[in-house]
Design a protein around this motif. Structure first.
Motif, PDB file in Angstrom:
ATOM      1  N   LEU A 180      -4.663   9.073 -16.987  1.00  0.00           N
ATOM      2  CA  LEU A 180      -4.557   9.434 -15.641  1.00  0.00           C
ATOM      3  C   LEU A 180      -3.550  10.467 -15.381  1.00  0.00           C
ATOM      4  N   PHE A 181      -2.574  10.099 -16.030  1.00  0.00           N
ATOM      5  CA  PHE A 181      -1.100  11.029 -15.998  1.00  0.00           C
ATOM      6  C   PHE A 181      -1.404  12.466 -16.447  1.00  0.00           C
ATOM      7  N   LEU A 182      -2.322  12.528 -17.604  1.00  0.00           N
ATOM      8  CA  LEU A 182      -2.921  13.825 -17.921  1.00  0.00           C
ATOM      9  C   LEU A 182      -3.899  14.581 -17.062  1.00  0.00           C
ATOM     10  N   VAL A 183      -4.818  13.741 -16.361  1.00  0.00           N
ATOM     11  CA  VAL A 183      -5.400  14.269 -15.586  1.00  0.00           C
ATOM     12  C   VAL A 183      -4.627  14.722 -14.342  1.00  0.00           C
ATOM     13  N   LEU A 184      -3.802  14.088 -13.770  1.00  0.00           N
ATOM     14  CA  LEU A 184      -2.803  14.647 -12.754  1.00  0.00           C
ATOM     15  C   LEU A 184      -2.062  15.867 -13.172  1.00  0.00           C
ATOM     16  N   ALA A 185      -2.002  16.066 -14.506  1.00  0.00           N
ATOM     17  CA  ALA A 185      -1.000  17.335 -15.067  1.00  0.00           C
ATOM     18  C   ALA A 185      -1.877  18.315 -14.958  1.00  0.00           C
ATOM     19  N   TYR A 186      -3.413  18.454 -14.761  1.00  0.00           N
ATOM     20  CA  TYR A 186      -4.386  19.277 -15.053  1.00  0.00           C
ATOM     21  C   TYR A 186      -3.847  20.792 -14.073  1.00  0.00           C
ATOM     22  N   PRO A 187      -3.698  20.633 -12.765  1.00  0.00           N
ATOM     23  CA  PRO A 187      -3.483  21.724 -11.894  1.00  0.00           C
ATOM     24  C   PRO A 187      -2.256  22.456 -12.368  1.00  0.00           C
ATOM     25  N   GLY A 188      -1.437  21.825 -12.621  1.00  0.00           N
ATOM     26  CA  GLY A 188      -0.103  22.669 -13.396  1.00  0.00           C
ATOM     27  C   GLY A 188      -0.601  23.346 -14.608  1.00  0.00           C
ATOM     28  N   TYR A 189      -0.974  22.843 -15.729  1.00  0.00           N
ATOM     29  CA  TYR A 189      -1.702  23.335 -16.768  1.00  0.00           C
ATOM     30  C   TYR A 189      -2.518  24.456 -16.384  1.00  0.00           C
ATOM     31  N   VAL A 190      -3.472  24.482 -15.382  1.00  0.00           N
ATOM     32  CA  VAL A 190      -4.226  25.469 -15.148  1.00  0.00           C
ATOM     33  C   VAL A 190      -3.422  26.960 -14.621  1.00  0.00           C
ATOM     34  N   MET A 191      -2.321  26.545 -13.641  1.00  0.00           N
ATOM     35  CA  MET A 191      -1.730  27.431 -13.170  1.00  0.00           C
ATOM     36  C   MET A 191      -0.726  28.071 -14.174  1.00  0.00           C
ATOM     37  N   ARG A 192      -0.399  27.510 -15.430  1.00  0.00           N
ATOM     38  CA  ARG A 192       0.421  28.044 -16.280  1.00  0.00           C
ATOM     39  C   ARG A 192      -0.253  28.783 -17.372  1.00  0.00           C
ATOM     40  N   SER A 195       0.912  -1.264  -0.024  1.00  0.00           N
ATOM     41  CA  SER A 195      -0.100   0.079   0.115  1.00  0.00           C
ATOM     42  C   SER A 195       0.924   1.261  -0.069  1.00  0.00           C
ATOM     43  N   LEU A 196       1.937   1.189   0.665  1.00  0.00           N
ATOM     44  CA  LEU A 196       3.014   2.392   0.464  1.00  0.00           C
ATOM     45  C   LEU A 196       3.446   2.508  -0.614  1.00  0.00           C
ATOM     46  N   PHE A 197       3.584   1.596  -1.201  1.00  0.00           N
ATOM     47  CA  PHE A 197       4.469   1.704  -2.661  1.00  0.00           C
ATOM     48  C   PHE A 197       3.343   2.400  -3.544  1.00  0.00           C
ATOM     49  N   SER A 198       2.152   2.019  -3.357  1.00  0.00           N
ATOM     50  CA  SER A 198       1.106   2.295  -4.300  1.00  0.00           C
ATOM     51  C   SER A 198       1.007   4.007  -4.181  1.00  0.00           C
ATOM     52  N   TRP A 199       1.171   4.225  -2.906  1.00  0.00           N
ATOM     53  CA  TRP A 199       0.899   5.699  -2.535  1.00  0.00           C
ATOM     54  C   TRP A 199       2.178   6.570  -2.999  1.00  0.00           C
ATOM     55  N   VAL A 200       3.154   5.934  -2.754  1.00  0.00           N
ATOM     56  CA  VAL A 200       4.673   6.410  -3.630  1.00  0.00           C
ATOM     57  C   VAL A 200       4.547   6.672  -4.965  1.00  0.00           C
ATOM     58  N   VAL A 201       3.864   5.819  -5.713  1.00  0.00           N
ATOM     59  CA  VAL A 201       3.833   5.929  -7.224  1.00  0.00           C
ATOM     60  C   VAL A 201       2.833   6.937  -7.569  1.00  0.00           C
ATOM     61  N   ILE A 202       1.794   7.080  -6.642  1.00  0.00           N
ATOM     62  CA  ILE A 202       0.733   8.110  -7.296  1.00  0.00           C
ATOM     63  C   ILE A 202       1.305   9.585  -6.807  1.00  0.00           C
ATOM     64  N   LEU A 203       1.903   9.601  -5.675  1.00  0.00           N
ATOM     65  CA  LEU A 203       2.497  10.910  -5.321  1.00  0.00           C
ATOM     66  C   LEU A 203       3.555  11.387  -6.381  1.00  0.00           C
ATOM     67  N   LEU A 204       4.344  10.466  -6.709  1.00  0.00           N
ATOM     68  CA  LEU A 204       5.513  10.503  -7.757  1.00  0.00           C
ATOM     69  C   LEU A 204       4.934  10.988  -9.070  1.00  0.00           C
ATOM     70  N   ALA A 205       3.568  10.204  -9.465  1.00  0.00           N
ATOM     71  CA  ALA A 205       3.148  10.650 -10.746  1.00  0.00           C
ATOM     72  C   ALA A 205       2.589  11.932 -10.856  1.00  0.00           C
ATOM     73  N   ALA A 206       2.025  12.387  -9.413  1.00  0.00           N
ATOM     74  CA  ALA A 206       1.288  13.653  -9.489  1.00  0.00           C
ATOM     75  C   ALA A 206       2.415  15.068  -9.455  1.00  0.00           C
ATOM     76  N   LEU A 207       3.506  14.521  -8.866  1.00  0.00           N
ATOM     77  CA  LEU A 207       4.664  15.595  -9.032  1.00  0.00           C
ATOM     78  C   LEU A 207       5.079  15.642 -10.317  1.00  0.00           C
ATOM     79  N   ALA A 208       5.383  14.538 -10.896  1.00  0.00           N
ATOM     80  CA  ALA A 208       6.164  14.363 -12.078  1.00  0.00           C
ATOM     81  C   ALA A 208       5.294  14.906 -13.457  1.00  0.00           C
ATOM     82  N   ALA A 209       3.790  14.730 -13.165  1.00  0.00           N
ATOM     83  CA  ALA A 209       2.829  15.405 -14.052  1.00  0.00           C
ATOM     84  C   ALA A 209       2.923  16.845 -14.027  1.00  0.00           C
ATOM     85  N   ASN A 210       2.894  17.707 -13.046  1.00  0.00           N
ATOM     86  CA  ASN A 210       2.930  18.970 -12.869  1.00  0.00           C
ATOM     87  C   ASN A 210       4.262  19.788 -13.007  1.00  0.00           C
TER      88      ASN A 210
END
Length: 104
Positions: free
Chosen positions: A85-97, A4-19
């Motif tokens: 899903l990666f594109l959806v995670l990138a949406y906040p950074g896109y909005v900010m930019r 479960s910790l690995f899953s959260w690490v991948v999700i957080l890494l994907a959110a940071l990398a997408a933005n």
């Protein structure tokens, strides 16, 4: 470690990398591209950077899965869904930019 910790690490890494491509003017937040402060990183370069970071996160996730046990083979559907899903995670950074009003 816990799966479960690995899953959260991948999700957080994907959110940071997408933005990451939308939050700075450098390539992968490490390599300065131009000395001119008025220069803006083009959209196509941000999209290429987003694609490369998608594969980097995928490789990290694959390595974590291999460390836990058997690696499952994935079809095209998996990559289509994770790409969207990666594109959806990138949406906040896109909005900010691009969609936020500037105060200038």
């Amino acid at each position: 470690m816990n799966i479960s910790l690995f899953s959260w690490v991948v999700i957080l890494l994907a959110a940071l990398a997408a933005n990451l491509p939308f939050l700075n003017q450098q390539l992968f937040a490490l390599i300065p591209l131009k000395k001119d402060p008025a220069w803006v990183k083009p959209v196509w370069l941000r999209l290429v950077e987003l694609l490369v970071l998608y594969f980097v996160v995928g490789i990290v996730a694959h390595l974590l899965e291999a460390g836990v046990g058997n690696v499952f083979s994935q079809g095209w559907e998996f990559y289509a869904i994770t790409g969207c899903l990666f594109l959806v995670l990138a949406y906040p950074g896109y909005v900010m930019r691009y969609l936020r009003k500037s105060n200038a």
